[in-house]
Design a protein around this motif. Structure first.
Motif, PDB file in Angstrom:
ATOM      1  N   ARG A 141       0.841  -1.198   0.000  1.00 15.27           N
ATOM      2  CA  ARG A 141       0.000   0.000   0.000  1.00 15.27           C
ATOM      3  C   ARG A 141       0.877   1.248   0.000  1.00 15.27           C
ATOM      4  N   THR A 171       0.160   9.880  -7.766  1.00 18.56           N
ATOM      5  CA  THR A 171      -0.726   8.833  -7.259  1.00 18.56           C
ATOM      6  C   THR A 171      -1.401   8.085  -8.401  1.00 18.56           C
ATOM      7  N   ALA A 175      -0.530   4.199  -9.553  1.00 19.49           N
ATOM      8  CA  ALA A 175      -1.585   3.201  -9.401  1.00 19.49           C
ATOM      9  C   ALA A 175      -1.686   2.319 -10.635  1.00 19.49           C
ATOM     10  N   GLY A 179      -0.211  -1.701 -10.487  1.00 19.52           N
ATOM     11  CA  GLY A 179      -1.356  -2.589 -10.334  1.00 19.52           C
ATOM     12  C   GLY A 179      -1.035  -4.047 -10.577  1.00 19.52           C
ATOM     13  N   THR A 184      -1.740  -0.991  -4.227  1.00 16.66           N
ATOM     14  CA  THR A 184      -2.657   0.129  -4.396  1.00 16.66           C
ATOM     15  C   THR A 184      -1.949   1.435  -4.049  1.00 16.66           C
ATOM     16  N   VAL A 185      -2.332   2.489  -4.746  1.00 16.55           N
ATOM     17  CA  VAL A 185      -1.752   3.817  -4.526  1.00 16.55           C
ATOM     18  C   VAL A 185      -2.897   4.822  -4.475  1.00 16.55           C
ATOM     19  N   ASN A 186      -3.025   5.518  -3.361  1.00 17.12           N
ATOM     20  CA  ASN A 186      -4.109   6.477  -3.190  1.00 17.12           C
ATOM     21  C   ASN A 186      -3.611   7.725  -2.464  1.00 17.12           C
ATOM     22  N   THR A 242      -7.894   2.098  -5.877  1.00 18.70           N
ATOM     23  CA  THR A 242      -6.557   2.570  -6.241  1.00 18.70           C
ATOM     24  C   THR A 242      -6.653   3.727  -7.227  1.00 18.70           C
TER      25      THR A 242
END
Length: 254
Positions: A141, A171, A175, A179, A184-186, A242
């Motif tokens: 994460r 971000t 993402a 993937g 996940t990138v948020n 994401t």
């Protein structure tokens, strides 16, 4: 929230404020937390002590961000800290939280302030991710702490807003690229949060009321409000989320 037992988290700027609240929450959920700080070792040690008192595990990592080789320096300390604890050199959760603000509009912003803000708020997260990828495990994460200023036009924080907007662009791009590794990138976008960073802005009851009135809930945000959102994004419960900028501003500017 899913348990974070057996996972390792790195939170930048975790000596106080939002970063401290995030570190404490992730540790409470079971993660071993690396508490990064840039200059205030005492504050970072206090965060670690608080986590220990609450039954969690944490250690400090020192590195000044926004300078040459900042990511390398940080990860050298991170790796060393894990080895001293007998833990594998691996990372599951990276929270890019460290930051500061220099107020100024188009007529007053300086090249020096712009460069400093971009270096800490945008460049450092990019290279912390780049150099962290060999350590980041499958299903990891990445959470970037952005700002509601990217959505609501605050003319007195132009360079800060530009740097945070670059972080949001990072971000979305990461993402898509990460993937395939189930990473996940948020981003999380706070509004006005009661911390030491900007406490002079709401030092009087009148000033606090004015800032609180910008939220639909008519109150200032608290660090815990942001930490709880980050905890969700760090957990298994967020596995299908994401590339998103999660607004955690209390409805500021609606």
């Amino acid at each position: 929230m899913g348990s974070l037992e057996g996972r390792t988290a790195l939170v930048t700027g975790a000596g106080r404020g939002i970063g401290r609240a995030i570190a404490r929450r992730l540790a409470a959920d079971g993660a071993l937390v690396a508490v990064h700080y840039g200059s205030d070792e005492e504050a970072a040690q206090k965060t670690v002590a608080m986590i220990a008192e609450e039954g969690g595990r944490a250690f400090t990592v020192h590195a000044l961000l926004g300078v040459h080789d900042d990511a390398r320096t940080l990860y050298e300390g991170f790796d060393r800290g894990l080895k001293e604890l007998g833990e594998p050199v691996a990372l599951d959760i990276l929270v890019n939280n460290a930051g500061f603000n220099v107020r100024g509009g188009v007529a007053t912003v300086t090249p020096q302030d712009f460069d400093r803000l971009m270096a800490v708020l945008a460049r450092a997260p990019l290279f912390l991710v780049q150099q962290g990828l060999p350590r980041l495990r499958e299903g990891g994460r990445i959470v970037n702490i952005s700002s509601a200023a990217t959505r609501v036009a605050f003319t007195s924080a132009l360079a800060y807003t530009m740097a945070k907007s670059a972080l949001d662009a990072l971000t979305r791009t990461l993402a898509k690229e990460l993937g395939s590794r189930q990473i996940t990138v948020n981003s999380v976008t706070p509004g006005f949060v009661r911390t030491e960073l900007n406490k002079q802005r709401w030092a009087t009851p009148e000033a606090e009321a004015a800032h609180a009135a910008l939220s639909v809930f008519r109150r200032m945000g608290e660090p815990k409000d942001i930490a709880d959102v980050v905890a969700f994004l760090a957990s298994d419960d967020s596995r299908w989320v994401t590339g998103q900028c999660i607004d955690a501003s209390g409805g500021t500017g609606l």
